[in-house]
Design an enzyme around this catalytic site. Structure first.
Site, PDB file in Angstrom:
ATOM      1  N   LYS A 278       4.693   6.297  13.609  1.00  0.00           N
ATOM      2  CA  LYS A 278       3.716   7.208  12.347  1.00  0.00           C
ATOM      3  C   LYS A 278       3.631   8.036  13.910  1.00  0.00           C
ATOM      4  CE  LYS A 278       0.380   4.309  10.281  1.00  0.00           C
ATOM      5  NZ  LYS A 278       1.074   2.621  10.595  1.00  0.00           N
TER       6      LYS A 278
ATOM      7  N   LYS B 103      -1.296  -4.387   1.916  1.00  0.00           N
ATOM      8  CA  LYS B 103      -2.356  -4.410   3.228  1.00  0.00           C
ATOM      9  C   LYS B 103      -3.368  -5.902   2.799  1.00  0.00           C
ATOM     10  CE  LYS B 103      -2.623  -0.225   5.233  1.00  0.00           C
ATOM     11  NZ  LYS B 103      -2.166   0.417   6.501  1.00  0.00           N
TER      12      LYS B 103
ATOM     13  N   GLU C 116       4.091  -6.461   9.080  1.00  0.00           N
ATOM     14  CA  GLU C 116       3.746  -5.453  10.450  1.00  0.00           C
ATOM     15  C   GLU C 116       2.790  -6.050  11.150  1.00  0.00           C
ATOM     16  OE1 GLU C 116       3.105  -1.520   9.356  1.00  0.00           O
ATOM     17  OE2 GLU C 116       3.945  -1.673   7.469  1.00  0.00           O
TER      18      GLU C 116
ATOM     19  N   ASP D 257       1.448  -5.662   5.079  1.00  0.00           N
ATOM     20  CA  ASP D 257       1.142  -5.335   6.461  1.00  0.00           C
ATOM     21  C   ASP D 257      -0.369  -5.872   7.017  1.00  0.00           C
ATOM     22  OD1 ASP D 257       0.331  -3.835   8.688  1.00  0.00           O
ATOM     23  OD2 ASP D 257       0.398  -1.697   7.760  1.00  0.00           O
TER      24      ASP D 257
ATOM     25  N   ASP E  74       3.888  -2.007  14.756  1.00  0.00           N
ATOM     26  CA  ASP E  74       2.387  -0.827  14.459  1.00  0.00           C
ATOM     27  C   ASP E  74       1.991   0.008  15.407  1.00  0.00           C
ATOM     28  OD1 ASP E  74       1.412   1.511  12.927  1.00  0.00           O
ATOM     29  OD2 ASP E  74       1.315   0.002  11.523  1.00  0.00           O
TER      30      ASP E  74
END
Length: 356
Positions: A268, A160, A216, A190, A241
């Site tokens: 997701k 992240k 992402e 991400d 995403d």
């Protein structure tokens, strides 16, 4: 006759789970329990765990939504119900609840044994490759996580970024590459929309020096024109995403992929509306030559198991999925999900802990 009820569990993180939307200490999971009076002792279990700041159905009204769902379901005195019936029955705007009801119906149909599908993963015959997730934090915390993941044998890490100053994040990537070259370790990042459109290409150019697999959501969702332009020139493959969340109209979904042409989409099920919705996104992506991977969204092991078994319906050999979140909580439900050397396995003969 079928009966539906719910329970809930406050999941407590084992560390300060920092995200681009703040730091999480607790995550509420709601469980749907589906039973059939004709099958005493058999229960289908599904999880709805909407995420603050991301899930369309997150908020104080969710308790009313799940209560109303159970009331409507039981008032119907249903003799039969399948996972295919769930999206229409739940209605729009409640993707986590749709995912939970689909999962409970799949579980009940297969005897309430938490084996939602019959595939090599759910039978315990094959493992799924997963990435090791490195959470946002200060440099020391992120460095510690990186070292742990490398020692644990992961061949793919996901970091992240966007929470520290950019120079520090570049330094962490340099440290990783100093000990794990691209041929040994796949690196994903991400950004969770952290880059402004005007600065994104410059930052992507600097990140490209570390031979990243993908990034992402480099810019915030809701800027399709800017995102499309960035995808055309980015030196790093871009994955969508947050851009997918809340987009339920099939025509709009197809139009988004056609306009933006990302390299990948990240799926997701909790946020997209469940099993069928995820399968639909996969079909759209594959028809356009767009890659994809599936990831959990901080569910407990009930939701993670459902996401993993759905993933097991596809051939993902050699391509890491985002399914390594089962170790996040002090009080996760005990489940026969095991991680070793960057692979997730399911042991169908082992016992589950009940939510209550």
């Amino acid at each position: 006759m079928l009966h539906l009820r719910f329970s809930q569990r406050a999941l407590r993180f084992s560390f300060s789970a920092r995200t681009s939307r703040g730091t999480l200490a607790e995550h509420m999971a709601w469980y749907l329990h589906l039973t059939d009076y004709a099958q005493p002792g058999v229960e289908g279990l599904g999880e709805a765990a909407p995420l603050a700041g991301l899930s369309p159905d997150y908020g104080p009204g969710f308790a009313t939504s799940i209560t109303d769902l159970c009331h409507r379901f039981n008032a119907g005195a249903l003799a039969a119900f399948t996972a295919a019936d769930a999206p229409a029955f739940v209605g729009s705007g409640l993707p986590a609840l749709t995912f939970a009801l689909e999962t409970a119906a799949l579980d009940l149909a297969r005897g309430g044994r938490h084996q939602l599908y019959s595939n090599a993963f759910s039978r315990g015959e094959a493992a799924l490759p997963i990435n090791g997730l490195v959470w946002m934090g200060d440099a020391a915390f992120m460095r510690e996580q990186i070292q742990q993941k490398l020692a644990a044998g992961y061949s793919c890490l996901k970091l992240k970024i966007g929470g520290l100053d950019f120079a520090t994040e570049l330094g962490l990537l340099a440290e990783i590459r100093a000990v794990a070259p691209p041929e040994r370790l796949t690196l994903r990042v991400d950004a969770n929309g952290a880059f402004a459109p005007a600065e994104a290409l410059g930052k992507l150019t600097q990140l490209a020096a570390f031979h990243l697999h993908s990034i992402e959501q480099p810019i915030a969702a809701g800027q399709p024109a800017e995102l499309a332009a960035l995808c055309r020139v980015s030196p790093i493959a871009i994955a969508l995403d947050e851009e997918l969340i809340g987009m339920t109209d099939p025509a709009q979904q197809a139009a988004l992929l056609d306009a933006v042409r990302p390299a990948y989409i990240v799926l997701k099920p909790t946020l997209l509306g469940g099993h069928a919705a995820t399968r639909h996104w996969i079909a759209l992506a594959e028809a356009r030559g767009i890659g994809w991977w599936i990831t959990s969204a901080l569910e407990s092991n009930v939701g993670l198991n459902a996401v993993a078994q759905l993933t097991g319906e596809y051939d993902v050999r050699g391509f890491a999925q985002g399914l390594g979140t089962g170790q996040l909580y002090h009080n996760n439900l005990a489940a026969p999900l095991h991680i070793s050397n960057g692979m997730l396995r399911y042991a169908p003969t082992e016992a589950w802990e009940a939510p209550e």
